[in-house]
Structures are given as structure tokens and as C-alpha cells.
Design an enzyme around this catalytic site. Structure first.
Site, PDB file in Angstrom:
ATOM      1  N   GLU A  73      33.001  30.715 112.374  1.00  0.00           N
ATOM      2  CA  GLU A  73      33.438  29.617 113.243  1.00  0.00           C
ATOM      3  C   GLU A  73      32.956  28.266 112.733  1.00  0.00           C
ATOM      4  OE1 GLU A  73      32.260  32.492 114.332  1.00  0.00           O
ATOM      5  OE2 GLU A  73      33.854  33.300 115.593  1.00  0.00           O
ATOM      6  N   HIS A 142      31.726  37.290 126.567  1.00  0.00           N
ATOM      7  CA  HIS A 142      33.166  37.117 126.329  1.00  0.00           C
ATOM      8  C   HIS A 142      33.886  36.632 127.592  1.00  0.00           C
ATOM      9  CE1 HIS A 142      32.026  39.711 122.989  1.00  0.00           C
ATOM     10  NE2 HIS A 142      33.167  39.454 122.402  1.00  0.00           N
TER      11      HIS A 142
END
Ligand SMILES: Cc1ncc(C[n+]2csc(CCOP(=O)(O)OP(=O)(O)O)c2C)c(N)n1
Lengths: 336, 343
Positions: A73, A142
Site C-alpha cells: 500500500e 476489516h
């Protein structure tokens, strides 16, 4: 700033589609419209995105324009900053917003500050799309809803669609914007259907809210999944309490005028947003309305959100934490 | 002008001129800072001139670089104007960033200088992104990232290099190993003797070159650029160098001795290169001294003018946030003002 209406501001030709399809249509149209636009992220190509948003785009546009990245990322978000500064328009997918922790340096110090720090001599036309929210039993790493962080960060625009038409309009506006925009998609509403303008020209200006349902007794300013929940509730309450539902759509900039106008009419406000309640998006709406609209208010403003907790795994616990229509109803009951 | 031919006498003199300009600029910046003239921090590049000049002289004008908190040398090598740089150091409107960036953020995107950076290790992913644009648009442009030995311990450096290597992007990664990350020696930050060993992990070429020898740096980068622009992907170059000054002004430097510094000064890049040119007859000692005096006078003049230049208007603090107009910024600003502007 003008208010965009539910019908999509004069775009009468619509089709029924899900939020997921609406976002994909937005991506497809912008990839077609502008060669400088490309999409990148983990598994966005052949796999079609881990939550299926990019779908078959790679077949139409190829692997250069819908590119799979290594799981890095910081690397690819940083690359999007360098790419945007040098003349392309990257659209980055970060699988789950929780992972932004891994690359927040590149957003916080590079993407957000580049233009200002360099005296306005660069543009930063980068879009980040990411998913938020609980409801999938995905547990706390998540399921987070973190949009307040980035709405709070100067130099970043943050939008969060609550309907399919907002999903398309905001995504397109984000990609066309020369500023960095993060689109926060609630993963629970990907399957939610709605009428979406099919015109390629359809966008929703950043910084506009949408009155999704008119009412007289109380205003509910909602975001993401809470828009649908609130619209359903408003239907249920019909004849009893007249509820105006506004999809905030754009967290920063925020369409304060539309909120004030509504509160002037109803005198009551409930803010419903699936993020932790302290210091959050709710607080910003409340602050703006009381600063400018204090004398329109007939009752204290109410907040509906997550009780400053993480999102637990067990369905029983998760259900307990996440806000739903009945929480909005309880808030309305307290003030009407 | 950026790209130069080191084979020609003109090219060699230009390289010398750039190294001297960096030294004069940073010597002046150090003095001004010590005199309390400059706000903020300045990190001097003195001693490392051969790296910036050697590397950037081997690039083409259209190429991109990313830089570090120690960026003045990279800016000068990229051909940036020393008056506008000085003005930025003073926080003046004439500065490259209109006074919004300061020493650690000088940028000139049109010149391919994508910014000095206050975040250690942030540059390599940015260079990867610029290389991605070049690759995507099919342009003959290469992006070179400078970063320090300390930065090599940062995760995002590796992510940036891995991405560029995986996608065969036209990027060059140059580590300026000046042997310290602030006060901590390189040996205490890494388990490898040569940082170029990290290249192996990405299956890209990795070299260690003498960073006190401008020709060695130039040649390594020249080769890396050829590789990059012919689609063969990135190269990792470690330049072994040294900073003569403290990490920041006033640094009492308990981590090294005066003798260590003298050992490196004996191999001073400017002195060595000049002697080589004098021997080859490319320049005389007198011409060299003339050149140096001229540059020093130019820098003094730039600093003098920068000192006299205008500050930005305070209202400019609210500008340049976004390309779009965002009403809240002005609304909030008006409200915060003592005289209480109305919405
Ligand atoms: C992310 C981050 N951590 C720490 C710092 C503080 N800091 C500034 S310079 C520096 C040392 C960097 O060392 P190196 O990369 O070797 O560069 P050099 O100073 O030697 O040129 C540190 C730790 C910073 N600016 N950014």
C-alpha cells in the site's frame, strides 16, 4: 453550492443498478473518456477486485490501465502521488480502509501536502477508493469506518455515497477532480439497487448533499448505509412523523447550506453515520448546524453511530455495535 | 541546462561549476542559519557534492528526481535558480514554493524536481510513480530517487523499489551513504556491509561507487539511465560519501571525530576533480579560483536579494490548498480573525 437532487440534477434517463455496478460504470466511463486515467490496486485486474467492484474492466482496458499491484500500500499509494504530480490520473483501490494505516504516510504527508507545500505549483488528481464498515463478520481489522480521519485532514477531499446514483456521480467527480479525493464505499451497500443516470456527463459536484426524501418534522442527515436505513424508516413513519432524509454525500467539503435550510424547516436534527461517535463526522455536522442554525433548532441534536468501539467478530456482538434504523428511530423519538 | 557531456572540457567545467555552486550555497546557508537569519531547519550537503552533480549531470533535462531533507545540492544540480532557492529559505514570496515549503520542501515540478522531502524514505515511491507516468505515456523520461543510508531501513523505500523492479519502470535509486542517519552510524542501522546488496532482493543491478568521485557517479548513472530508458528497469546505486557538517547546525557531533572528517576531506570531491582537470589542462588553477570567486559573489548577491525580498501576504496562508474552490477555508479563516468576519 447547489443542491443535487435525488433524480440526479436533470439527468432523467436512468437505469436500475447496484451500487457496485454504479461505481464500475463510473470507472468504465472515465477510463473511456480520458487516457490519463488508470486504475491500480491489489487484485483489481483479473480477479476483478476483492469485493468485485472493478469486475471485468481489465478485459476492456488491459493490464496497463487496470493494473494489479504487489501487496504494498505504501508503494503504490506513493506511486500514485508521483504519477499524479507528473501528469496521469491514478485511481487507487485500497481493499479495506483499515489498511490505510499501512500507507498513511503517503496520504498524510505527500498527497495532502504536495500542492500547498509547493506553493500551488503542482496538481494532485488522484482518487483513492476504499471500503468501510461492518456487517460481514470480518472483525475489526476489516470493518472499520475511518472517513473522519481523512475528512479532517487538510488537503484531502472525502466523499461517501449512500445510494447508487451518489456512488456513480461522486466517483466520476472524484476522478475528474484535480484534487486528491478519497471515496469511502460502505461494503454492505454494494448490492443495494437504485436508479442511476446513465449519461456520461452525470457527476455530483464535490461539496454537495442530496435531499433524498422531503419531510417536515425532523431532518436525518445520514451517510452510506444509514441513508438507506433512514429512508426505510421514513417510509415506516409516514403518517406519524414526517422525516426529511439527506444523504450528506460529501464529508469534506460539506454542503452546510442544504443542512441549514432543512433544519430551518424541521427544527430537529438527527445525524446518522457508521463511525465512532467521539470527535467524529457527527460532531462536524452538529458544530456547523449549531454555529449557524442554533435559533432554528427546537430540540437538542441527536447522534447515531458506533459507540467508540472496534467492530467485533461474533454476529451477535457485531449486530449490537452497528447502528440501524431502530437507533435512528430512538433518536427521533427523543426529539419529536 | 541539466544534461552534460563529461567527455568535453565544457562539460567538465560545468560539473566543477555545479559542485562549487552547491558548496558556496550551503556554506552561505550555514552562515545565515548560524546568524539567526533563516527560520526552520537547514541540512547541509557539503561534502556530498559529487553525488548530486554526478548523478543529475548524467540525466536528460526532461528526467525527474525526488530528493530528501538534504536537498539543496539536488536542486542546484537540476538547474534550479539559487536566488529563488535562497528566497524559499527565507520564507519569501519569490521562493520556489512562495514561502510555503522552506529548505526541506523546495520543488520545481516543471524542471523535473519533484521536491525535497521532510519524511525520510518517502521519495522512492514518488519516483516510482513518476517513472510509471513516463512508462504509461511512452515518454523517454527517467525518474531518479535520492535517499540516505538511514532511509534504507524504511519499509516504503523497499515497496517503491519492488514496484519499480516488478514493473520494469524507468527508475534509478541512488543511496547517498554518508555513513550516518542523524547521529547513528550506518553499521548500527543495517546488517549488510554494502547497501547495494539490497538490489539482489529485487533482481536488479546494484553497484557501490565512490561518491567522492564525480566521474564514477556520473558513469554509473549514465549506464543506469540507458538501462532504464531501454525498458530494462531500475538500477540501485550506492554512493559512498560523507557529510562534513553536522546533521543540523549546532550538532555537537559526539558520534565522530575531527580526524574522521579530515580523512574524508583529504579526498574532497571538488579538490580531486579540479586537480584532475588542471593536470589535463582543461582548466588552470587561476581560472578555477576565478570561477569560485565569481560563484561565491553570485551566491552572496542571491542571499542579499532574498533577504530584501517581500514576505508573502498573510492571507496567502489560505491559498493553494486545493485546485478547486473550497468555501469553508475562507469562511473559517474569516471567523478566526479577531475582527470576526461574517459568513
Ligand atoms: C519518517 C522520519 N523519521 C525520522 C525523521 C527525522 N530525521 C530527519 S533526517 C534523519 C536522518 C536521515 O538519515 P539518512 O537517510 O541517512 O540521510 P542523511 O541525513 O544522512 O542525509 C532523521 C532520522 C524524519 N524526518 N522522517
Amino acid at each position: 453550492m447547489s443542491t443535487d437532487t435525488a433524480s440526479g440534477g436533470g439527468f432523467s434517463d436512468t437505469e436500475t443498478m447496484t451500487v457496485r455496478e454504479a461505481i464500475r460504470q463510473a470507472l468504465r466511463e472515465e477510463l473511456e473518456r480520458d487516457e490519463d486515467v488508470f486504475v491500480m490496486g491489489e487484485d483489481v485486474g483479473r480477479f476483478g477486485g476483492v469485493l468485485g467492484v472493478t469486475g471485468d474492466l481489465v478485459e476492456q482496458f488491459g493490464e496497463e490501465r487496470v493494473r494489479d499491484t504487489p501487496i504494498s500500500e505504501a508503494g503504490f499509494t506513493g506511486a500514485s502521488v508521483g504519477a499524479a504530480a507528473t501528469g496521469t490520473r491514478p485511481v487507487v483501490e485500497i481493499m479495506f480502509s483499515d489498511f490505510i494505516g499501512v500507507c498513511s504516510e503517503q496520504i498524510l504527508n505527500q498527497m495532502a501536502k504536495n500542492r500547498y507545500m509547493f506553493g500551488g505549483k503542482t496538481e494532485m488528481p488522484v482518487t483513492i477508493r476504499t471500503t468501510e464498515g461492518g456487517g460481514m463478520g470480518a472483525a475489526s481489522q476489516h470493518s472499520g469506518t475511518i472517513h473522519t480521519w481523512f475528512a479532517h485532514l487538510p488537503g484531502i477531499m472525502a466523499v461517501a455515497p449512500g445510494t447508487a446514483h451518489a456512488a456513480k456521480g461522486l466517483t466520476k467527480a472524484a476522478i475528474r477532480s484535480n484534487d486528491p479525493v478519497i471515496v469511502f464505499e460502505n461494503k454492505q451497500i454494494y448490492e443495494q439497487e437504485g436508479e442511476v443516470p446513465v449519461s456520461e456527463d452525470y457527476t455530483i459536484p464535490l461539496g454537495t448533499a442530496s435531499v433524498e426524501r422531503e419531510g417536515d418534522d425532523v431532518t436525518v442527515v445520514a451517510t452510506q448505509r444509514m441513508v438507506g436505513e433512514s429512508l426505510g424508516l421514513a417510509d415506516e413513519l409516514e403518517g406519524e412523523t414526517s422525516v426529511e432524509v439527506i444523504d450528506l454525500q460529501s464529508l469534506y467539503p460539506m454542503d452546510t447550506d442544504t443542512l441549514l435550510k432543512s433544519v430551518e424547516k424541521t427544527g430537529r436534527l438527527v445525524v446518522a453515520d457508521e463511525s465512532p461517535l467521539s470527535y467524529g463526522t457527527h460532531a462536524e455536522v452538529v458544530a456547523r448546524v449549531q454555529e449557524e442554525g442554533f435559533f432554528s433548532l427546537d430540540a437538542p441534536i441527536q447522534r447515531v453511530g458506533v459507540a467508540d468501539t472496534h467492530i467485533p467478530f461474533s454476529p451477535v456482538l457485531e449486530e449490537e455495535i452497528l447502528p440501524h434504523a431502530e437507533d435512528v428511530r430512538a433518536a427521533i423519538d427523543r426529539v419529536v | 541546462m541539466v544534461s552534460i557531456d563529461i567527455e568535453t572540457e565544457d562539460g567538465q567545467r560545468e560539473i566543477l561549476r555545479r559542485m562549487l555552486t552547491i558548496r558556496a550555497f550551503d556554506t552561505k546557508a550555514g552562515e545565515l542559519f548560524a546568524d539567526g537569519e533563516l527560520p526552520g531547519f537547514v541540512h547541509l550537503y557539503i561534502g556530498e557534492e559529487a553525488v548530486g552533480v554526478g548523478a543529475i549531470s548524467a540525466l536528460e533535462e526532461q528526467d525527474y528526481i525526488t530528493s530528501t531533507h538534504r536537498g539543496h545540492g539536488h536542486c542546484i544540480s537540476k538547474g534550479l535558480d539559487t536566488y529563488q532557492m535562497m528566497a524559499e529559505l527565507y520564507g519569501k514570496r519569490d521562493g520556489y514554493c512562495n514561502g510555503k515549503g522552506g529548505s526541506m520542501h523546495i520543488a520545481d515540478v516543471d524542471a523535473g524536481m519533484l521536491g525535497a522531502n521532510g519524511i525520510v524514505g518517502a521519495g522512492p515511491p514518488l519516483a516510482t510513480g513518476a517513472a510509471l507516468t513516463a512508462d504509461y505515456k511512452g515518454e523517454d523520461k527517467v525518474a531518479l530517487a535520492f535517499f540516505g543510508d538511514g532511509a534504507v531501513a524504511q519499509g516504503q523505500v523497499h515497496e517503491g523499489i519492488n514496484l519499480a523492479a516488478t514493473w520494469d519502470l524507468p527508475a534509478i535509486f541512488v543511496v547517498e551513504n554518508n555513513h550516518f542517519g542523524e547521529a547513528t552510524p550506518m553499521e548500527q542501522q543495517h546488517n549488510v556491509e554494502h547497501l547495494s546488496a539490497t538490489a539482489e532482493a529485487y533482481d536488479i543491478p546494484g553497484f557501490t561507487v565512490d561518491g567522492m568521485d564525480v566521474t564514477a557517479v556520473y558513469e554509473a548513472v549514465k549506464e543506469a539511465r540507458e538501462r532504464a530508458s531501454s525498458g530494462e528497469g531500475p538500477t540501485f546505486i550506492e554512493a559512498d560519501t560523507y557529510r562534513y557538517e553536522g546533521h543540523f547546525e549546532g550538532d555537537h557531533q559526539p558520534y565522530r571525530t575531527e580526524e574522521d572528517i579530515e580523512l574524508w576531506k583529504d579526498r574532497d570531491a571538488i579538490e580531486t576533480f579540479k586537480n584532475r582537470l588542471v593536470e589535463a589542462g582543461a582548466i588552470t588553477q587561476e581560472e578555477f579560483e576565478e570561477m569560485r570567486d565569481e560563484i561565491e559573489a553570485e551566491i552572496d548577491d542571491a542571499a542579499e536579494r532574498a533577504k530584501e525580498a517581500d514576505y508573502p501576504d498573510p492571507s496567502e496562508a489560505y491559498e493553494d490548498m486545493f485546485n478547486a474552490t473550497v468555501p469553508e477555508i475562507n469562511d473559517f479563516a474569516a471567523r478566526m480573525r479577531a475582527d470576526g468576519g461574517e459568513r
